[in-house]
Design a protein around this motif. Structure first.
Motif, short mmCIF file in Angstrom:
data_model
loop_
_atom_site.label_atom_id
_atom_site.label_comp_id
_atom_site.label_asym_id
_atom_site.label_seq_id
_atom_site.Cartn_x
_atom_site.Cartn_y
_atom_site.Cartn_z
N HIS A 75 0.83 -1.20 0.00
CA HIS A 75 0.00 0.00 0.00
C HIS A 75 0.87 1.25 0.00
CE1 HIS A 75 -3.21 2.77 0.86
NE2 HIS A 75 -4.10 1.78 0.82
N PRO A 76 0.61 2.18 -0.92
CA PRO A 76 1.41 3.41 -0.96
C PRO A 76 1.42 4.18 0.35
CG PRO A 76 0.14 3.20 -2.97
CD PRO A 76 -0.33 2.11 -2.06
N ALA A 77 0.31 4.22 1.08
CA ALA A 77 0.28 4.97 2.34
C ALA A 77 1.27 4.42 3.34
CB ALA A 77 -1.13 4.97 2.92
N GLN A 98 -5.14 10.71 2.05
CA GLN A 98 -5.38 11.55 3.21
C GLN A 98 -4.31 11.31 4.28
OE1 GLN A 98 -8.05 13.86 3.26
NE2 GLN A 98 -8.03 13.19 1.12
N LEU A 99 -4.02 12.36 5.06
CA LEU A 99 -3.01 12.24 6.11
C LEU A 99 -3.34 11.12 7.09
CD1 LEU A 99 -0.43 13.26 7.47
CD2 LEU A 99 -1.83 14.95 8.68
N ARG A 100 -4.62 10.97 7.42
CA ARG A 100 -4.99 9.92 8.39
C ARG A 100 -4.68 8.53 7.84
NH1 ARG A 100 -9.82 11.74 6.21
NH2 ARG A 100 -11.06 10.17 5.12
N TYR A 142 7.58 17.16 2.55
CA TYR A 142 7.34 15.87 1.89
C TYR A 142 5.87 15.49 1.98
CZ TYR A 142 6.87 10.88 1.36
OH TYR A 142 6.41 9.64 0.97
N VAL A 143 5.31 15.52 3.17
CA VAL A 143 3.94 15.06 3.36
C VAL A 143 2.96 15.94 2.59
CG1 VAL A 143 2.09 14.76 5.06
CG2 VAL A 143 4.40 13.96 5.58
N THR A 144 3.14 17.25 2.66
CA THR A 144 2.22 18.15 1.96
C THR A 144 2.22 17.88 0.46
OG1 THR A 144 2.52 19.88 3.63
CG2 THR A 144 1.68 20.57 1.48
N ARG A 145 3.41 17.78 -0.12
CA ARG A 145 3.49 17.55 -1.56
C ARG A 145 2.99 16.15 -1.95
NH1 ARG A 145 3.26 20.03 -6.38
NH2 ARG A 145 4.59 19.05 -7.94
N TYR A 146 3.33 15.14 -1.15
CA TYR A 146 2.91 13.78 -1.47
C TYR A 146 1.39 13.67 -1.45
CZ TYR A 146 2.30 8.76 -1.35
OH TYR A 146 1.90 7.49 -1.65
#
Length: 269
Positions: free
Chosen positions: A179-181, A230-232, A219-223
């Protein structure tokens, strides 16, 4: 016995040598399982054929009983080295890093790759720094998370990206179907807590520590922008990933951090 020049790079699993005019030899240390080396060769080829910027694996060989892969040579430096040398570039580089990761996750995993979930399950069970109850909590969380079969790098961080004419991903030894997340969550944890390579001067360690918060945020914002995840969804993987990280035997300070993280995550359930 074949004489090799001095390696120009080395890590925990391999040394890298010049090999002719336009190639390098990644020579693995004794004891590295051959199936992992075969996976790195196969996944690197698959990623390159799909348009991912990664050095092309050219051939597999054996030298003096050690397994190796010959790659096309990419002239440049690691993204980590570029960040350390020019901290003002870090924001742009980490956005580029997120774009690369998102592109990888658009690909279906090649048949036969190790299962991301299976690897995490095995590592959690082997985590000696955790109690049985903590292992069971991490495994329950993992069981509740969704499946996927996308290509995942497994160890995506700035020291596994070369900055040359663009940015190039290296080291597919931990490539997996998953899973990508989860893959993104591991990168987030490594950016936030991961130790630098042994021998990094103290002043450079201080530079990276000062950059960490911005790197994680960038990183997180752009990804998330690129993928729609979603962040969660990313954060839901932190408990099993932190537990599994302990079996990789990072430096003691990092192990202590991940033990605390596991306990915090369990306490928040």
């Amino acid at each position: 016995m074949r004489r090799l020049p001095e390696p120009f790079a080395q890590g925990r699993t391999a040394e890298v040598y010049p090999y002719g005019e336009s190639a390098v030899l990644k020579l693995f240390r004794p004891g590295i399982p051959v199936p992992l080396i075969e996976d790195e060769f196969r996944v690197g080829r698959r990623a390159r054929e799909a348009g991912i910027a990664t050095p092309l694996p050219l051939e597999r060989l054996e030298i003096d009983g050690r397994q190796g892969i010959v790659f096309e040579r990419i002239a440049g430096e690691s993204m980590l080295a570029a960040m350390l040398a020019r901290p003002e570039r870090a924001d742009g580089l980490v956005r580029q890093m997120a774009d690369l990761h998102a592109a990888v996750h658009e690909l279906d995993a090649p048949p036969g790759l190790p299962s991301q979930r299976g690897t995490l399950q095995a590592r959690i069970r082997e985590a000696q720094r955790l109690t049985e109850a903590e292992k069971e909590a991490a495994l329950r969380r993992l069981d509740a998370l969704p499946d996927a079969a996308k290509l995942c790098h497994g160890d995506f961080h700035p020291d596994n990206i070369m900055v040359a004419d663009g940015a190039w991903i290296i080291d597919w030894m931990n490539g997996a179907s998953g899973h990508p997340a989860c893959d993104a969550a591991r990168t987030m944890l490594l950016l936030r807590y991961g130790a630098l390579p042994p021998g990094t001067p103290r002043e450079l360690v201080s530079t990276v520590d000062a950059l960490r918060q911005g790197l994680v945020r960038g990183y997180v914002t752009r990804y998330l922008e690129r993928t729609g995840i979603q962040l969660r969804e990313v954060e839901s993987w932190i408990l099993p990933l932190a537990a599994a990280r302990l079996t990789e035997r990072p430096p003691e300070a990092e192990q202590q951090t991940f033990v605390r993280l596991v306990k915090t995550q369990i306490g928040a359930e």
